[in-house]
Design a protein around this motif. Structure first.
Motif: not given
Ligand code: GAR
Length: 207
Positions: A11-13, A166, A173
């Motif tokens: 998803t590329g967060s 997560h 993160e």
């Protein structure tokens, strides 16, 4: 600014956070390209920011070695000084490692060396740990075995699912990853040397 290529599968967060940080005037790094191994939804973040994208899909190559070479070529064509794996779910092969020595980092949703691999959050929950977190590491030929550059802890809640845990890990993160890339880019601006220092960099808390 330091040219950075980001590799993604999902998803590329984390990518989105890097793109936001790079868009701030005076940012010490620039995302010059995003490469994925699948048509990842996260590529939209790059397209939205006008950043070039490429998909190097395993299925398009006769074997793993040919894919490894194609991935290394696709990254090299973008001429980065730092390569960031942000949810890239494949092992990095020798061609890319050789092309970018001391210049590839990975973000991982656990406190390594606990829970390496591709199901870190599920594995931590299954083990019943009360604290987990995220790690940014240097990439070597192993599975999440490289030198640890930064870590942050996240409490596990009694009613956590893999998804809720997560999401909380990803929140710390992405902030940590942006901090590490910023710190490396600031340091690299001062020299042409390898982006990752040869000596262990013990700093656990990026600026
Ligand atoms: C991140 O939590 C990253 O640490 C993890 O995938 C997620 C990607 O999220 N990577 C691994 O598990 C690598 N073994 P994102 O696509 O939203 O950035």
């Amino acid at each position: 600014p330091l040219p950075v290529v980001v590799l993604i599968s999902g998803t590329g967060s984390n990518l989105a956070a890097l793109l936001r940080a790079a868009a701030v005037p005076g940012a010490p790094f620039e995302v010059v390209g995003v490469v994925a191994d699948v048509p990842a939804p996260g590529l939209e973040h790059a397209r939205g920011a006008g950043v070039p994208t490429a998909v190097v899909a395993m299925a398009d190559f006769p074997d793993r070695a040919a894919w490894d070479r194609a991935l290394a070529d696709a990254v090299a064509a973008l001429a980065p000084r730092l390569v960031v794996l942000a949810g890239f779910m494949r092992l990095i092969g020798a061609p890319l490692l050789r092309a970018f020595p001391a210049a590839i980092i990975n973000t991982h949703p656990a406190l390594l060396p606990s829970f390496p691999g591709s199901h870190a959050v599920r594995d931590a929950l299954a083990h019943g740990v009360k604290v987990t977190g995220a790690s940014v590491i240097e990439v070597d030929e192993g599975v999440d075995t490289g030198r640890i550059l930064a870590q942050r802890a996240v409490d596990v809640l009694d009613d956590d699912t893999e998804e809720t845990l997560h999401e909380r890990i990803k929140a710390v993160e992405r902030e940590m990853l942006v901090g590490v890339v910023t710190r490396l880019a600031d340091a690299a601006a001062a020299s042409d040397a390898a982006v990752l220092p040869a000596d262990p960099a013990p700093s656990a808390t990026p600026a």
